[in-house]
Scaffold this motif. Structure first.
Motif, PDB file in Angstrom:
ATOM      1  N   UNK A 155     -28.255  -1.947 -10.303  1.00 40.39           N
ATOM      2  CA  UNK A 155     -29.235  -0.874 -10.153  1.00 40.39           C
ATOM      3  C   UNK A 155     -28.891  -0.046  -8.925  1.00 40.39           C
ATOM      4  N   UNK A 156     -29.108   1.270  -9.035  1.00 39.14           N
ATOM      5  CA  UNK A 156     -28.612   2.158  -7.985  1.00 39.14           C
ATOM      6  C   UNK A 156     -29.693   2.957  -7.271  1.00 39.14           C
ATOM      7  N   UNK A 157     -30.961   2.774  -7.679  1.00 41.53           N
ATOM      8  CA  UNK A 157     -32.028   3.493  -6.965  1.00 41.53           C
ATOM      9  C   UNK A 157     -33.353   2.761  -7.120  1.00 41.53           C
ATOM     10  N   UNK A 158     -34.264   2.958  -6.157  1.00 38.33           N
ATOM     11  CA  UNK A 158     -35.600   2.344  -6.266  1.00 38.33           C
ATOM     12  C   UNK A 158     -36.325   2.778  -7.536  1.00 38.33           C
ATOM     13  N   UNK A 159     -36.144   4.026  -7.918  1.00 35.48           N
ATOM     14  CA  UNK A 159     -36.802   4.564  -9.121  1.00 35.48           C
ATOM     15  C   UNK A 159     -36.276   3.856 -10.377  1.00 35.48           C
ATOM     16  N   UNK A 160     -34.968   3.617 -10.411  1.00 34.51           N
ATOM     17  CA  UNK A 160     -34.387   2.921 -11.561  1.00 34.51           C
ATOM     18  C   UNK A 160     -34.897   1.473 -11.619  1.00 34.51           C
ATOM     19  N   UNK A 161     -35.065   0.861 -10.435  1.00 38.43           N
ATOM     20  CA  UNK A 161     -35.578  -0.516 -10.382  1.00 38.43           C
ATOM     21  C   UNK A 161     -36.983  -0.575 -10.965  1.00 38.43           C
ATOM     22  N   UNK A 162     -37.805   0.426 -10.619  1.00 33.77           N
ATOM     23  CA  UNK A 162     -39.174   0.456 -11.141  1.00 33.77           C
ATOM     24  C   UNK A 162     -39.153   0.626 -12.662  1.00 33.77           C
ATOM     25  N   UNK A 163     -38.268   1.497 -13.147  1.00 30.43           N
ATOM     26  CA  UNK A 163     -38.184   1.698 -14.599  1.00 30.43           C
ATOM     27  C   UNK A 163     -37.673   0.448 -15.307  1.00 30.43           C
ATOM     28  N   UNK A 164     -36.730  -0.241 -14.676  1.00 28.39           N
ATOM     29  CA  UNK A 164     -36.207  -1.483 -15.254  1.00 28.39           C
ATOM     30  C   UNK A 164     -37.346  -2.489 -15.436  1.00 28.39           C
ATOM     31  N   UNK A 165     -38.162  -2.641 -14.393  1.00 28.92           N
ATOM     32  CA  UNK A 165     -39.277  -3.595 -14.469  1.00 28.92           C
ATOM     33  C   UNK A 165     -40.262  -3.204 -15.558  1.00 28.92           C
ATOM     34  N   UNK A 166     -40.483  -1.907 -15.685  1.00 32.31           N
ATOM     35  CA  UNK A 166     -41.361  -1.414 -16.724  1.00 32.31           C
ATOM     36  C   UNK A 166     -40.808  -1.778 -18.115  1.00 32.31           C
ATOM     37  N   UNK A 167     -39.490  -1.660 -18.278  1.00 26.65           N
ATOM     38  CA  UNK A 167     -38.849  -2.037 -19.547  1.00 26.65           C
ATOM     39  C   UNK A 167     -39.021  -3.536 -19.810  1.00 26.65           C
ATOM     40  N   UNK A 168     -38.809  -4.344 -18.774  1.00 25.97           N
ATOM     41  CA  UNK A 168     -38.917  -5.801 -18.946  1.00 25.97           C
ATOM     42  C   UNK A 168     -40.346  -6.171 -19.345  1.00 25.97           C
ATOM     43  N   UNK A 169     -41.328  -5.558 -18.674  1.00 24.81           N
ATOM     44  CA  UNK A 169     -42.721  -5.835 -19.011  1.00 24.81           C
ATOM     45  C   UNK A 169     -42.996  -5.470 -20.464  1.00 24.81           C
ATOM     46  N   UNK A 170     -42.497  -4.299 -20.855  1.00 28.66           N
ATOM     47  CA  UNK A 170     -42.725  -3.825 -22.212  1.00 28.66           C
ATOM     48  C   UNK A 170     -42.085  -4.763 -23.237  1.00 28.66           C
TER      49      UNK A 170
END
Ligand SMILES: [Zn+2]
Length: 471
Positions: A155-170
């Protein structure tokens, strides 16, 4: 130029009836402390754990959803450490034979590799009341089934990390294997982050713990990247450490220096046999999996939705369920997506609601979109009606009852245009002197007189004609 390198470790609480290795209820949220315990999860001498089959199947589903290779046989290990809320003095986890390895998911078109997915049990919970000289221990969580998932540092940015977590939750919610809500501690994330001069060797990483929301993850990363960049720019060195995140103060703090793996003295759990996952079992589990968000997203793009909107919808279980039903009415997919991701999302965010908590039905939203597309009402009227439609009103009835159909009679509109021109000599003078943007003020007045029912492009044309300007 410096760039961050980020890896995530996520723990998900599984929605099984019982705990990982005993028959205590796994759902304890809000219950009185120490009411869900037994000799096995308390770790009393002489007891034998048994593996929760449902937890293993949930783990397999999750590993498959993350495109992992699922092990043909897997094993549990003891991870030895002492915590007051871990009465056994060890945690049963997985070590060199995790359930799943080598997976990946896509986040905004970029692939994030998943290093491993494994099953383990949770520890209990210690509370330190403010000002007290004692701590409280609740063992309801001890032995609760967990999935741990670790990414590669992709992962290359804090924003991407947040989106990744959102994907995992989903993904977890879509599979129905976990509530995955950070508020109840059912999804927890630790992050690893280092900073390096662009394209060079990896820098020294630190781990940040105690992140209890996706927003905290993003903020903690932003803070830590700035801190490390400052140290490196000043010629200093980042020290390896485990940090905590102070949400109120908005900064990280030192918790402890990092344990080495050897400190845990992993060894195979002698009370549990290795677990064989036959390919037949694997396929049975796979056959029970619902459509995953990545597949949904591809389907939406196929239906004509832009990738950006398709991703937002597909990775929200509640919005995608709604979207699918609204699509069945045959309304244009992108138009529907625009409404859901902009106006409806705005309404929901403002009130902190999920779409199913409102009175909005897929049929009503589709009808509203159609009324605008057919030119029956203007976009402005549609936006005005949305709050009531969100509360369950039928848009067609509202339009009928209040006479909000778009005015298509240009003679009537021309009369209004002339009235407004006559009442605003100053604005007219400045438009004629070349300040064409002043026409917007007149346009607004005509729109108000028609309660938003006049098509703005028609009013603009009529104003320009009457004033003999090009606008
Ligand atoms: Zn128990």
């Amino acid at each position: 130029m410096y760039e961050p390198v980020i890896g995530l470790e996520v723990h998900l609480h599984l929605k099984t009836r019982s705990k990982m290795f005993c028959s205590c209820a796994a759902e304890y949220f809000g219950d009185a402390p120490n009411t869900h315990t037994c000799p096995i999860c308390l770790g009393l001498p002489g007891v034998l754990p048994t593996i929760n089959r449902q937890a293993v199947e949930y783990g397999i589903m999750f590993a498959l959803a993350l495109n992992c290779r699922v092990a043909e046989w897997t094993q549990f290990h003891r991870k030895n450490y002492y915590y007051p809320d871990l009465p056994k003095n060890y945690q049963i986890s997985q070590y060199d034979r995790p359930l799943g390895t080598n997976g990946w998911i896509e986040v905004g078109g970029e692939r994030v590799r998943i290093k491993r997915v494994h099953l383990e049990e949770d520890a209990g919970k210690s509370t330190h009341p403010a000002g007290a000289d004692y701590s409280l221990i609740d063992l309801n969580r001890t032995g609760a089934p967990l999935i741990e998932m670790v990414t590669e540092p992709d992962l290359t940015s804090p924003e991407q990390a947040r989106r990744f977590l959102n994907h995992i939750r989903s993904i977890a919610q879509t599979l129905g294997i976990s509530d995955a809500n950070p508020e109840e501690g059912k999804m927890r994330a630790d992050v690893n982050v280092s900073v390096r001069p662009k394209g060079q060797e990896l820098g020294t990483k630190v781990e940040i713990k105690n992140l209890n929301s996706f927003r905290s993850v993003q903020r903690a990363l932003e803070y830590e990247i700035k801190r490390q960049t400052r140290i490196l720019k000043g010629g200093g060195a980042v020290k390896p450490a485990t940090l905590g995140w102070d949400e109120a103060a908005g900064r990280t703090y030192l918790m402890r220096t990092k344990e080495a793996e050897a400190d845990y003295r992993y060894f195979p759990e002698p009370d549990l046999p290795p677990l064989r996952i036959t390919r037949e079992w694997l396929e049975q589990v796979r056959a029970r999996m619902p459509e995953l968000p990545a597949r949904k997203m591809a389907r939406y793009i196929q239906a004509g939705v832009r990738p950006y909107d398709a991703e937002i919808l597909a990775y929200s279980p509640s919005l995608s369920a709604f979207f699918d039903r609204a699509l069945e009415t045959g309304v244009e997919a992108q138009k529907l997506a625009n409404w859901l991701n902009a106006d409806v999302a705005g309404y929901l965010n403002e009130r902190g609601l999920e779409i199913h908590q409102t009175g909005l039905t897929p049929e009503h939203l589709a009808r509203l979109v159609r009324l605008v597309e057919a030119g029956t009402i203007t976009g402005r009227v549609a936006k005005q009606l949305l709050p009531e439609v969100m509360e369950g009103a039928d848009p067609e009835r509202l339009v009928e009852e209040r006479g909000l159909k778009a005015v298509t009679d240009e003679t009537a509109l021309r009369t209004l245009v002339e009235e407004v021109i006559a009442a605003n000599p100053q604005a007219v003078a400045s438009i004629r002197s070349g300040k064409l943007q002043a026409i917007n003020a007149l346009l607004g007045q005509v729109m108000r007189k028609t309660r938003g029912t006049a098509p703005p492009e028609v009013v603009r044309r009529l104003l320009a004609q009457a004033l003999e300007v090009d606008a």
